[in-house]
Write an enzyme that holds these catalytic residues in place. Structure first.
Site, short mmCIF file in Angstrom:
data_model
loop_
_atom_site.label_atom_id
_atom_site.label_comp_id
_atom_site.label_asym_id
_atom_site.label_seq_id
_atom_site.Cartn_x
_atom_site.Cartn_y
_atom_site.Cartn_z
N SER A 198 -71.61 -23.06 -1.20
CA SER A 198 -71.70 -24.48 -1.56
C SER A 198 -70.39 -25.00 -2.12
CB SER A 198 -72.79 -24.67 -2.61
OG SER A 198 -72.80 -26.01 -3.07
N TYR A 238 -76.34 -22.53 -10.50
CA TYR A 238 -76.33 -22.60 -9.03
C TYR A 238 -74.93 -22.29 -8.51
CZ TYR A 238 -76.71 -24.68 -4.36
OH TYR A 238 -76.69 -24.89 -3.00
P1 NDP Z 1 -84.03 -26.36 2.29
O1 NDP Z 1 -84.82 -26.38 1.03
O2 NDP Z 1 -84.36 -27.31 3.36
O3 NDP Z 1 -84.05 -24.91 2.90
C1 NDP Z 1 -84.07 -23.76 2.09
C2 NDP Z 1 -84.59 -22.60 2.92
O4 NDP Z 1 -84.56 -21.42 2.11
C3 NDP Z 1 -86.01 -22.81 3.40
O5 NDP Z 1 -86.10 -22.45 4.74
C4 NDP Z 1 -86.82 -21.85 2.53
O6 NDP Z 1 -87.89 -21.32 3.30
C5 NDP Z 1 -85.80 -20.77 2.26
N1 NDP Z 1 -86.12 -19.99 1.09
C6 NDP Z 1 -86.18 -20.38 -0.21
N2 NDP Z 1 -86.56 -19.34 -0.98
C7 NDP Z 1 -86.74 -18.27 -0.15
C8 NDP Z 1 -87.14 -16.94 -0.33
N3 NDP Z 1 -87.44 -16.42 -1.54
N4 NDP Z 1 -87.20 -16.13 0.76
C9 NDP Z 1 -86.92 -16.61 1.98
N5 NDP Z 1 -86.53 -17.88 2.22
C10 NDP Z 1 -86.45 -18.70 1.16
O7 NDP Z 1 -82.52 -26.54 1.81
P2 NDP Z 1 -81.12 -26.40 2.58
O8 NDP Z 1 -81.29 -26.31 4.03
O9 NDP Z 1 -80.26 -27.44 2.01
O10 NDP Z 1 -80.62 -25.01 2.00
C11 NDP Z 1 -80.05 -23.98 2.80
C12 NDP Z 1 -78.86 -23.37 2.07
O11 NDP Z 1 -77.84 -24.34 1.98
C13 NDP Z 1 -79.17 -22.92 0.64
O12 NDP Z 1 -78.57 -21.67 0.40
C14 NDP Z 1 -78.51 -24.00 -0.19
O13 NDP Z 1 -78.13 -23.51 -1.46
C15 NDP Z 1 -77.31 -24.32 0.68
N6 NDP Z 1 -76.67 -25.59 0.42
C16 NDP Z 1 -77.35 -26.79 0.56
C17 NDP Z 1 -76.72 -27.98 0.28
C18 NDP Z 1 -77.41 -29.30 0.40
O14 NDP Z 1 -76.86 -30.31 -0.04
N7 NDP Z 1 -78.60 -29.39 0.98
C19 NDP Z 1 -75.33 -28.01 -0.16
C20 NDP Z 1 -74.71 -26.73 -0.26
C21 NDP Z 1 -75.36 -25.56 0.03
P3 NDP Z 1 -89.36 -20.97 2.75
O15 NDP Z 1 -89.64 -21.87 1.59
O16 NDP Z 1 -90.22 -21.24 3.95
O17 NDP Z 1 -89.29 -19.53 2.39
#
Ligand code: NDP
Length: 246
Positions: free
Chosen positions: A141, A154
């Site tokens: 990030s 974070y």
């Molecule tokens: P979302 O919340 O849309 O996606 C997060 C994903 O992580 C979901 O598919 C969720 O699936 C999965 N997840 C969460 N906890 C677990 C777990 N314990 N085991 C397996 N899967 C898990 O958010 P984003 O798409 O934004 O996030 C994706 C990545 O991008 C993250 O690492 C986030 O930190 C990073 N990011 C996002 C930014 C933003 O502005 N959106 C900016 C910078 C980085 P499920 O709940 O089905 O398990």
């Protein structure tokens, strides 16, 4: 090997950046193996990718469980013969000043964002070494690049992952392993839905994210760019943020 026909496992593929990456890579001909906890979403995504002519499989993965990551890697190898790339994308965030002492939230971020990536590394490295090739992509990030109040833990989790990848890079200069850290800025996803408890603050964050955030497919394209390089070219770090992000 070009991106088409590469076998790519993606954690957190049930929404946001992971889902967009799955769709985009599959549209480019990659075989995608999807992991997350919400399997009904994964199953729907697999069916949609197949309907569009792509190839995908899914398995329930909680990244805090080492065995689940091993099962993700095994699914790729057993179903498609190998694992070319692991995209460690699953992540969570909690927004709040450190003085709020959200100890449970800090712990959850460390479990998912840090240990979840370590579990993926532990699961994939033996396969990468056995194959003589492999690529580890992690979604970190811009929070780790420009530290701001309310995102300390974070940002720390994301910078821990950056550190692991740089060490892995230096420990693997035999050409077997490529490592890439992707740093998105604000992206319109579900990430903030569980980031704040106060509904008014959550609405405010949601509003600014909707105004400023970019489409997750922008990050998916960056991931595809890194994966599509020839084996002797490693994209180490890529930052993708809204042009108007401060
Ligand atoms: P979302 O919340 O849309 O996606 C997060 C994903 O992580 C979901 O598919 C969720 O699936 C999965 N997840 C969460 N906890 C677990 C777990 N314990 N085991 C397996 N899967 C898990 O958010 P984003 O798409 O934004 O996030 C994706 C990545 O991008 C993250 O690492 C986030 O930190 C990073 N990011 C996002 C930014 C933003 O502005 N959106 C900016 C910078 C980085 P499920 O709940 O089905 O398990």
């Amino acid at each position: 090997m070009p991106i088409a026909h590469k076998v790519v496992a993606i954690t957190g593929a049930s929404s946001g950046i992971g889902e967009a990456t799955a769709r985009h890579l599959a549209s480019l001909g990659a075989i995608v193996v999807l992991g997350a906890r919400r399997t009904e979403r994964l199953d729907k995504l697999v069916a949609e990718i197949a309907a569009d002519g792509g190839t995908a499989a899914a398995i329930r993965v909680d990244v805090t469980e080492p065995a689940d990551l091993r099962a993700l890697v095994d699914t790729a190898v057993e179903r498609f013969g190998r694992l070319d790339v692991l995209v460690g994308n699953a992540g969570i965030t909690r927004i709040g000043l450190m003085a709020e002492l959200d100890v449970a939230g800090w712990s959850a971020m460390v479990d998912v964002n840090v240990k979840g990536i370590l579990n993926g590394i532990a699961a994939a490295l033996p396969t990468f070494h056995r194959q003589g090739r492999g690529h580890l992509v992690t979604v970190v990030s811009t929070s780790g690049l420009k530290i701001v109040p309310t995102q300390a833990v974070y940002a720390g989790t994301k910078n821990a992952v950056r550190t692991f990848l740089e060490a892995l890079r230096q420990e693997n200069t035999d050409g077997v392993l490529r490592t890439t850290s992707i740093s998105p800025g604000y992206v319109r996803t579900e990430l903030i839905d569980t980031a704040v408890d106060d509904p008014a603050v959550r609405e405010e964050v949601r509003r600014s994210m909707a105004e400023l955030g970019i489409d997750p497919v922008a990050v998916a394209r960056a991931i595809a760019f890194a994966i599509d390089q020839p084996d002797d070219v490693e994209i180490g770090d890529l930052t993708i943020r809204p042009t108007r992000q401060g």
